[in-house]
Design an enzyme around this catalytic site. Sequence first.
Site, PDB file in Angstrom:
ATOM      1  CD  GLN A 105      41.453  33.481  40.041  1.00 46.17           C
ATOM      2  OE1 GLN A 105      42.211  33.031  40.874  1.00 46.17           O
ATOM      3  NE2 GLN A 105      40.351  34.104  40.364  1.00 46.17           N
ATOM      4  CE  LYS A 110      37.734  27.570  38.598  1.00 42.02           C
ATOM      5  NZ  LYS A 110      37.837  28.103  37.218  1.00 42.02           N
ATOM      6  N   GLY A 160      34.469  34.187  39.868  1.00 36.60           N
ATOM      7  CA  GLY A 160      33.005  34.260  39.788  1.00 36.60           C
ATOM      8  C   GLY A 160      32.489  32.867  39.477  1.00 36.60           C
ATOM      9  CG  HIS A 161      33.718  29.709  41.345  1.00 34.33           C
ATOM     10  ND1 HIS A 161      34.452  29.023  42.271  1.00 34.33           N
ATOM     11  CD2 HIS A 161      34.610  30.161  40.431  1.00 34.33           C
ATOM     12  CE1 HIS A 161      35.736  29.071  41.934  1.00 34.33           C
ATOM     13  NE2 HIS A 161      35.848  29.763  40.822  1.00 34.33           N
ATOM     14  CG  ASP A 177      35.717  32.528  33.321  1.00 35.28           C
ATOM     15  OD1 ASP A 177      35.318  32.808  34.461  1.00 35.28           O
ATOM     16  OD2 ASP A 177      36.454  33.273  32.651  1.00 35.28           O
TER      17      ASP A 177
HETATM   18  P1  IMP Z   1      43.356  39.774  38.393  1.00 38.21           P
HETATM   19  O1  IMP Z   1      43.585  38.486  39.072  1.00 38.21           O
HETATM   20  O2  IMP Z   1      42.013  40.356  38.688  1.00 38.21           O
HETATM   21  O3  IMP Z   1      44.451  40.763  38.571  1.00 38.21           O
HETATM   22  O4  IMP Z   1      43.336  39.481  36.808  1.00 38.21           O
HETATM   23  C1  IMP Z   1      44.473  38.928  36.136  1.00 38.21           C
HETATM   24  C2  IMP Z   1      44.019  38.179  34.895  1.00 38.21           C
HETATM   25  O5  IMP Z   1      43.311  37.022  35.285  1.00 38.21           O
HETATM   26  C3  IMP Z   1      43.065  38.968  33.985  1.00 38.21           C
HETATM   27  O6  IMP Z   1      43.287  38.582  32.651  1.00 38.21           O
HETATM   28  C4  IMP Z   1      41.697  38.503  34.437  1.00 38.21           C
HETATM   29  O7  IMP Z   1      40.723  38.649  33.424  1.00 38.21           O
HETATM   30  C5  IMP Z   1      41.994  37.049  34.743  1.00 38.21           C
HETATM   31  N1  IMP Z   1      41.107  36.496  35.764  1.00 38.21           N
HETATM   32  C6  IMP Z   1      41.128  36.744  37.076  1.00 38.21           C
HETATM   33  N2  IMP Z   1      40.192  36.024  37.713  1.00 38.21           N
HETATM   34  C7  IMP Z   1      39.574  35.303  36.775  1.00 38.21           C
HETATM   35  C8  IMP Z   1      38.527  34.334  36.820  1.00 38.21           C
HETATM   36  O8  IMP Z   1      38.000  33.970  37.875  1.00 38.21           O
HETATM   37  N3  IMP Z   1      38.170  33.787  35.628  1.00 38.21           N
HETATM   38  C9  IMP Z   1      38.789  34.123  34.463  1.00 38.21           C
HETATM   39  N4  IMP Z   1      39.773  35.011  34.376  1.00 38.21           N
HETATM   40  C10 IMP Z   1      40.169  35.590  35.531  1.00 38.21           C
END
Ligand code: IMP
Length: 420
Positions: free
Chosen positions: A222, A16, A40-41, A13
């Site tokens: 991420q 990007k 979520g971009h 977040d």
């Molecule tokens: P997962 O990848 O959905 O299994 O989530 C694993 C961890 O990464 C969790 O703490 C999510 O909140 C975090 N996370 C996954 N994708 C994002 C992202 O795009 N932005 C911020 N945090 C993320």
Amino acid sequence: MKFDILLGLQWGDEGKGKIVDVLGGNYDLIARFQGGPNAGHSIEFNNKKFILHLIPSGIFSPHTLNLIGNGVVIDPAVFRKEVESLGIPVEEAKKRLIISRKAHLILPGHRILDAAIESDKGCRKIGSTLRGIGPAYTDKVARNGLRAGDIFSADFEARYKKALGEHRRIAAMYNFSYDLSEYEAGWFEGIEMMRDFKIINSEYLVNNLLASGKKILAEGAQGTMLDVDFGSYPYVTSSNTISAGACTGLGIAPGHTGEVFGIFKAYCTRVGSGPFPTELEDDTGEYLRKKGAEFGSTTGRPRRCGWLDLPALKYAIMINGVTKLFLTKADVLTGLEKLKICTSYLCHGTETTEVPFDQDNEIIPVYTELEAWKEDISRFKNYNDLPASLKEFVAFIEKNTGLPVAIISTGPDRNQTIFR
Ligand code: IMP
């Protein structure tokens, strides 16, 4: 020709999507190399806001090709909804978007397993977005996955059913109940749509493009601190979010790496569980959350907020080989009385600038205080016009990281971007 990589240096977040959108015009191809619909971009232009989960952020530029690379995991149901929400005719989207044959599919069963496994973790929940990311990558590594290229094979449905049977068997071990019928219908509609897109051996495409002098930007999802190897394990995502992940996630050799653009916010945020040394559970944290609209773009969850963490930033710079820094959301700090930047940690009474291995133990941040500013910086177009205290903030970061801050983003719109 080299390819450039743009990625997040914190916990995701970092903004990007906006920066890729701003730079997109300089590139012939924008490629996602890892992650999936957990991302979520956000992109804003002409007073419209779009949130992209799977599709690279270059999709709005008619002259840019976009690639979902082999390192990405695709949920066809999300893919279809996203294509339909772009405001671009599907026929046009088909011209702008290519999918790697080797990208793995997130199956409906993966979402069930994500929920089942997460709910079983008790007090050590990851805070997953529950989009099926972890189980999809697990099946990939266990060599049980289905890939985008498989959707054309005659036995696709049979292989799907076999995988689903296995997922149901595992979910039963967790005593997890669910109803898949509605989701499954949307998933197969997504598969139908994907069959109409170009699904190719994209490693040849990217290498041929580079050989012919075309410019490629790899778009990370991420952030570095969520990397499965170097993030705050186990509170991480299931892919390599770092620059090395761009090579494996696209099929480009490391020697072809050009610039590595590291994006970071003027403060830190984190969604989900896990260590966050500079977290502010007070009015300042609330101020950052409200002013920065810090709510997850995928799940809507409130993001945890805290001060900028230099040891973590320098760690991310080292792991990624960052060549230029891009600072985002500087405008959110406007109006605070004082700013703090963490410069080291106290772990069991010992001061360190290394990111500790065991982050479950107490980590006390050591701060340097800087002057804040009151001016509305979102209207400024030139670096020289910015308040002196913001320039000092930038200079402090540059001195401590040894890298130039090449872009300062002062608002969500494309136009609120200062180049140096
Ligand atoms: P997962 O990848 O959905 O299994 O989530 C694993 C961890 O990464 C969790 O703490 C999510 O909140 C975090 N996370 C996954 N994708 C994002 C992202 O795009 N932005 C911020 N945090 C993320």
